[in-house]
Design a protein around this motif. Structure first.
Motif, PDB file in Angstrom:
ATOM      1  N   ALA A 205     -12.937 -10.632  10.967  1.00  0.00           N
ATOM      2  CA  ALA A 205     -14.212 -10.800  11.086  1.00  0.00           C
ATOM      3  C   ALA A 205     -13.745 -10.102  12.678  1.00  0.00           C
ATOM      4  N   LEU A 206     -12.482 -11.626  13.172  1.00  0.00           N
ATOM      5  CA  LEU A 206     -12.606 -10.979  14.293  1.00  0.00           C
ATOM      6  C   LEU A 206     -11.145  -9.512  15.361  1.00  0.00           C
TER       7      LEU A 206
ATOM      8  N   THR B 100     -12.944  -2.160  17.031  1.00  0.00           N
ATOM      9  CA  THR B 100     -14.150  -1.574  17.853  1.00  0.00           C
ATOM     10  C   THR B 100     -14.541  -2.341  19.368  1.00  0.00           C
ATOM     11  N   PHE B 101     -14.532  -2.935  20.088  1.00  0.00           N
ATOM     12  CA  PHE B 101     -14.624  -3.399  21.354  1.00  0.00           C
ATOM     13  C   PHE B 101     -13.718  -2.372  22.457  1.00  0.00           C
ATOM     14  N   ASN B 102     -11.986  -2.550  22.106  1.00  0.00           N
ATOM     15  CA  ASN B 102     -11.454  -1.564  22.306  1.00  0.00           C
ATOM     16  C   ASN B 102     -10.919  -0.273  21.827  1.00  0.00           C
ATOM     17  N   GLN B 103     -11.243  -0.263  20.960  1.00  0.00           N
ATOM     18  CA  GLN B 103     -11.654   1.861  20.562  1.00  0.00           C
ATOM     19  C   GLN B 103     -12.256   2.187  21.829  1.00  0.00           C
ATOM     20  N   ALA B 104     -13.934   1.479  21.737  1.00  0.00           N
ATOM     21  CA  ALA B 104     -14.892   2.277  22.619  1.00  0.00           C
ATOM     22  C   ALA B 104     -14.436   2.491  23.176  1.00  0.00           C
TER      23      ALA B 104
ATOM     24  N   ASN C 216      -7.021  10.033  20.770  1.00  0.00           N
ATOM     25  CA  ASN C 216      -6.260   9.342  21.634  1.00  0.00           C
ATOM     26  C   ASN C 216      -5.702   8.155  21.911  1.00  0.00           C
ATOM     27  N   ALA C 217      -6.739   7.434  21.614  1.00  0.00           N
ATOM     28  CA  ALA C 217      -7.876   6.672  22.496  1.00  0.00           C
ATOM     29  C   ALA C 217      -6.516   5.223  21.309  1.00  0.00           C
TER      30      ALA C 217
END
Ligand SMILES: [Fe+2]
Ligand SMILES: [Fe+2]
Length: 287
Positions: free
Chosen positions: A199-200, A206-210, A46-47
């Protein structure tokens, strides 16, 4: 497998990019936790889906910016096909997101946040850097797609109508996996901009997905269910984890002579196009 050997660093000649109209309908038959009856896995997807409509329109804009300057006529045709495919993905994921929202999840909130970030990038980053971000995210989608098409464990537990959405999207992400990259190589070509953007993007993605997954789990009353998190994290990052197995393919991107078609997925695509009967849905075989 084709008898033709693929030349390194280019899209093979006998691969194609086809625009297809799907018109998925997600009805009340689709359960709330359609991914293996798992709240965690359902919210992982969903994310991701919540970010697709605005994200994929950003990809289109960054590539379209260069369309008139492209010298290779074949690549120009591929850009048109890429735009057609991504437009269809945005439309179908919007329809899926409406279905998830009907279960009470704030998909629109995630979409609005991503739209704000994209606005910021459009105002503050050069077209080269925006295109490099698209190339990075297209690499993510290509390797996730290839993993899905080769790992029955990833889709076998999905509700069939949702499985078809993800598998169709996975096929098309692989068909057009080199388009943004080839535009970048022809029009920009700078290695360091490309890998710095990766890299950015890796960090932000990954930060937003989490964060988005945590938000959805919270809305769903799943935040304080440790077993749900442990089982889910193991499925993604454990010994045979879906995301863990992407790491070698992810790292390939940092090679100077990387090209998305270094992983030759022609045979895999032929198998899935037949299995999903995708050619019946073709509206334009554009490149
Ligand atoms: Fe897409
Ligand atoms: Fe794509």
């Amino acid at each position: 497998m084709s008898l033709l050997r693929k030349k390194k660093g280019v899209k093979p000649e006998n691969s194609s990019i086809t625009v297809r109209r799907m018109d998925f309908v997600f009805d009340e038959q689709v359960p709330r936790y359609w991914a293996d009856n798992s709240p965690f896995l359902t919210h992982t997807l969903n994310a991701l889906s919540a970010t697709f409509p605005v994200g994929e329109r950003f990809f289109v804009d960054t590539v379209r910016h260069y369309r008139d300057r492209i010298s290779n006529p074949q690549l120009k045709k591929e850009v048109s096909a890429f735009i057609g495919q991504e437009a269809m993905h945005a439309k179908e994921h919007e329809s899926y997101n409406d279905h998830a929202a009907a279960h009470g999840f704030d998909m629109a909130g995630i979409e609005a946040e991503i739209a704000g970030r994209i606005e910021f990038m459009k105002k503050n980053l050069s077209p080269e850097r925006q295109l490099a971000i698209t190339c990075a995210l297209e690499h993510f989608t290509a390797i996730m797609a290839e993993a899905m098409l080769t790992t029955p464990d990833m889709y076998e537990g999905f509700h069939p109508s949702i499985a078809k959405l993800w598998l169709w999207h996975a096929v098309e992400e692989n068909e057009h996996k080199a388009v943004a990259f080839d535009v970048y190589q022809e029009q920009v070509g700078d290695y360091w901009i490309r890998v710095r953007a990766m890299a950015l993007t890796t960090f932000m993605f990954t930060f937003n997905q989490a964060r988005f997954q945590t938000r959805l789990m919270y809305e769903d009353g799943q935040l304080l269910k440790p077993m749900e998190w442990i089982k889910g994290a193991n499925r993604l990052w454990g010994r045979k984890g879906w995301f863990r197995k992407l790491i070698p393919a992810y790292l390939e991107y940092y090679k100077r002579d990387f090209h998305p078609w270094d992983s030759d997925t022609r045979e895999l695509l032929e198998k899935w196009k037949a299995e999903l009967k995708l050619d019946e849905q073709a509206i334009k075989k554009a490149a």
